[in-house]
Design a protein around this motif. Structure first.
Motif, PDB file in Angstrom:
ATOM      1  N   ASP A 166      12.416 -30.411  -7.527  1.00  0.00           N
ATOM      2  CA  ASP A 166      12.054 -31.148  -6.262  1.00  0.00           C
ATOM      3  C   ASP A 166      12.564 -30.598  -4.927  1.00  0.00           C
ATOM      4  O   ASP A 166      12.484 -31.040  -3.857  1.00  0.00           O
ATOM      5  CB  ASP A 166      12.496 -32.546  -6.536  1.00  0.00           C
ATOM      6  CG  ASP A 166      14.034 -32.729  -6.386  1.00  0.00           C
ATOM      7  OD1 ASP A 166      14.626 -31.630  -6.556  1.00  0.00           O
ATOM      8  OD2 ASP A 166      14.512 -33.971  -6.401  1.00  0.00           O
ATOM      9  N   ARG A 171      -6.285 -35.021   1.849  1.00  0.00           N
ATOM     10  CA  ARG A 171      -6.133 -35.705   0.764  1.00  0.00           C
ATOM     11  C   ARG A 171      -5.045 -36.768   0.958  1.00  0.00           C
ATOM     12  O   ARG A 171      -4.006 -36.499   1.545  1.00  0.00           O
ATOM     13  CB  ARG A 171      -5.713 -35.036  -0.460  1.00  0.00           C
ATOM     14  CG  ARG A 171      -6.940 -33.971  -0.860  1.00  0.00           C
ATOM     15  CD  ARG A 171      -6.231 -33.388  -2.138  1.00  0.00           C
ATOM     16  NE  ARG A 171      -7.403 -32.263  -2.464  1.00  0.00           N
ATOM     17  CZ  ARG A 171      -7.262 -31.440  -2.968  1.00  0.00           C
ATOM     18  NH1 ARG A 171      -6.115 -30.821  -3.550  1.00  0.00           N
ATOM     19  NH2 ARG A 171      -8.397 -30.541  -3.489  1.00  0.00           N
ATOM     20  N   GLY A 207      -2.587 -39.939  -0.859  1.00  0.00           N
ATOM     21  CA  GLY A 207      -2.121 -40.375  -2.071  1.00  0.00           C
ATOM     22  C   GLY A 207      -2.060 -39.513  -3.145  1.00  0.00           C
ATOM     23  O   GLY A 207      -1.895 -39.796  -4.607  1.00  0.00           O
ATOM     24  N   ASP A 208      -2.126 -38.005  -3.142  1.00  0.00           N
ATOM     25  CA  ASP A 208      -2.274 -37.227  -4.186  1.00  0.00           C
ATOM     26  C   ASP A 208      -0.818 -36.830  -4.737  1.00  0.00           C
ATOM     27  O   ASP A 208      -0.083 -37.037  -3.685  1.00  0.00           O
ATOM     28  CB  ASP A 208      -2.712 -35.689  -3.515  1.00  0.00           C
ATOM     29  CG  ASP A 208      -3.118 -34.746  -4.680  1.00  0.00           C
ATOM     30  OD1 ASP A 208      -3.177 -35.201  -5.905  1.00  0.00           O
ATOM     31  OD2 ASP A 208      -3.158 -33.660  -4.601  1.00  0.00           O
ATOM     32  N   GLU A 209      -0.747 -36.689  -5.701  1.00  0.00           N
ATOM     33  CA  GLU A 209       0.726 -36.330  -6.422  1.00  0.00           C
ATOM     34  C   GLU A 209       0.755 -34.956  -6.527  1.00  0.00           C
ATOM     35  O   GLU A 209      -0.065 -34.414  -6.539  1.00  0.00           O
ATOM     36  CB  GLU A 209       0.807 -37.275  -7.751  1.00  0.00           C
ATOM     37  CG  GLU A 209       0.619 -38.627  -7.752  1.00  0.00           C
ATOM     38  CD  GLU A 209       0.692 -39.270  -9.203  1.00  0.00           C
ATOM     39  OE1 GLU A 209       1.005 -38.432 -10.174  1.00  0.00           O
ATOM     40  OE2 GLU A 209       0.248 -40.510  -9.491  1.00  0.00           O
ATOM     41  N   THR A 210       2.083 -34.603  -6.402  1.00  0.00           N
ATOM     42  CA  THR A 210       2.381 -33.132  -6.641  1.00  0.00           C
ATOM     43  C   THR A 210       3.325 -33.162  -7.719  1.00  0.00           C
ATOM     44  O   THR A 210       4.243 -33.818  -7.657  1.00  0.00           O
ATOM     45  CB  THR A 210       2.912 -32.471  -5.404  1.00  0.00           C
ATOM     46  OG1 THR A 210       1.686 -32.642  -4.341  1.00  0.00           O
ATOM     47  CG2 THR A 210       3.203 -31.074  -5.571  1.00  0.00           C
ATOM     48  N   HIS A 211       3.179 -32.111  -8.640  1.00  0.00           N
ATOM     49  CA  HIS A 211       3.833 -32.073  -9.702  1.00  0.00           C
ATOM     50  C   HIS A 211       4.617 -30.578  -9.690  1.00  0.00           C
ATOM     51  O   HIS A 211       3.533 -29.542  -9.577  1.00  0.00           O
ATOM     52  CB  HIS A 211       3.341 -32.285 -11.127  1.00  0.00           C
ATOM     53  CG  HIS A 211       2.666 -33.522 -11.435  1.00  0.00           C
ATOM     54  ND1 HIS A 211       3.450 -34.849 -11.625  1.00  0.00           N
ATOM     55  CD2 HIS A 211       1.340 -33.978 -11.144  1.00  0.00           C
ATOM     56  CE1 HIS A 211       2.782 -35.597 -11.562  1.00  0.00           C
ATOM     57  NE2 HIS A 211       1.187 -35.305 -11.470  1.00  0.00           N
ATOM     58  N   ARG A 221       3.340 -25.603  -9.486  1.00  0.00           N
ATOM     59  CA  ARG A 221       2.789 -26.763  -8.763  1.00  0.00           C
ATOM     60  C   ARG A 221       1.345 -27.172  -8.930  1.00  0.00           C
ATOM     61  O   ARG A 221       0.679 -26.122  -8.796  1.00  0.00           O
ATOM     62  CB  ARG A 221       3.230 -26.586  -7.303  1.00  0.00           C
ATOM     63  CG  ARG A 221       2.820 -27.810  -6.496  1.00  0.00           C
ATOM     64  CD  ARG A 221       3.022 -27.735  -4.985  1.00  0.00           C
ATOM     65  NE  ARG A 221       4.483 -28.002  -4.802  1.00  0.00           N
ATOM     66  CZ  ARG A 221       5.317 -27.940  -3.628  1.00  0.00           C
ATOM     67  NH1 ARG A 221       4.996 -27.356  -2.572  1.00  0.00           N
ATOM     68  NH2 ARG A 221       6.604 -28.258  -3.861  1.00  0.00           N
ATOM     69  N   GLY A 255      -1.546 -30.816  -8.656  1.00  0.00           N
ATOM     70  CA  GLY A 255      -1.970 -32.033  -8.110  1.00  0.00           C
ATOM     71  C   GLY A 255      -2.360 -32.936  -9.364  1.00  0.00           C
ATOM     72  O   GLY A 255      -2.417 -32.538 -10.475  1.00  0.00           O
ATOM     73  N   LEU A 256      -3.007 -34.029  -9.043  1.00  0.00           N
ATOM     74  CA  LEU A 256      -3.371 -35.115 -10.059  1.00  0.00           C
ATOM     75  C   LEU A 256      -4.420 -34.654 -10.871  1.00  0.00           C
ATOM     76  O   LEU A 256      -4.395 -34.983 -12.135  1.00  0.00           O
ATOM     77  CB  LEU A 256      -4.167 -36.167  -9.075  1.00  0.00           C
ATOM     78  CG  LEU A 256      -3.289 -37.255  -8.515  1.00  0.00           C
ATOM     79  CD1 LEU A 256      -4.164 -38.333  -7.641  1.00  0.00           C
ATOM     80  CD2 LEU A 256      -2.427 -38.136  -9.486  1.00  0.00           C
TER      81      LEU A 256
END
Length: 184
Positions: free
Chosen positions: A46, A78, A80-84, A106, A108-109
């Motif tokens: 993170d 965008r 509400g996009d999640e980032t991993h 990295r 996204g959804l």
């Protein structure tokens, strides 16, 4: 005015395996090949991946206005996009204080595309001396090919060889310490 979007969009099914599962499968091979002397790991991350842009030396009302406008434009994309984000590294179990950070990944959804941030020396070695430390993989196959290129590059082989020597050195030091201890 009528227009047709069907030509520009792809509705075919694709492999949606998350990139960390693809990388973990490659790391499982890395863990098997050098007989447990070198291991790979993939851990959630993170922290920062890129250096923040420096602020200009002088601020004015115009700069503040431009920053507010830029922030508003940035919020248009965008929501509400999640980032991993994950960190991939290699290490030897015999020396927990040393590890080599290979890359960050990295996505996204939708899982794809995935962006890799590769250690500069590894990127230079793996990709025909073309310095590309940021690589976009659009499919599982692209990611697998990229990971194989990374882990078979001369720089990675050198780093894994170094880890093997660290492992051997740690074991030799342990054997020497045991030999020096008086028997009870």
């Amino acid at each position: 005015m009528a227009f047709d979007l069907r030509e520009g969009l792809d509705f075919g099914d694709i492999d949606l395996t998350p990139p960390e599962q693809v990388i973990q499968a490659i790391l499982d091979q890395v863990n098997r090949e050098p007989r447990g002397l070198v291991e790979g790991s993939l851990e959630p991350y993170d922290g920062l991946l890129e250096e923040p842009a420096p602020y200009p030396p002088l601020f004015s009302a115009c700069d503040v206005t431009n920053k507010a406008a830029a922030a508003a434009r940035k919020a248009l994309g965008r929501c509400g996009d999640e980032t991993h984000t994950f960190l991939c590294s290699v290490f030897t179990p015999a020396c927990s204080s040393y590890r080599f950070r290979v890359l960050f990944v990295r996505y996204g959804l939708a899982s794809w595309p995935a962006r890799l941030y590769v250690e500069a020396g590894v990127a230079y070695s793996a990709f025909a001396n073309v310095p590309r430390s940021s690589i976009v993989c659009r499919t599982r196959e692209e990611l697998e090919e990229t990971m194989v290129s990374i882990f078979t590059s001369q720089r990675m082989l050198d780093e894994m060889q170094y880890l093997i020597r660290v492992h051997q050195s740690a074991l030799a030091g342990e054997v020497a310490r045991k030999a020096e201890q008086p028997s009870s």
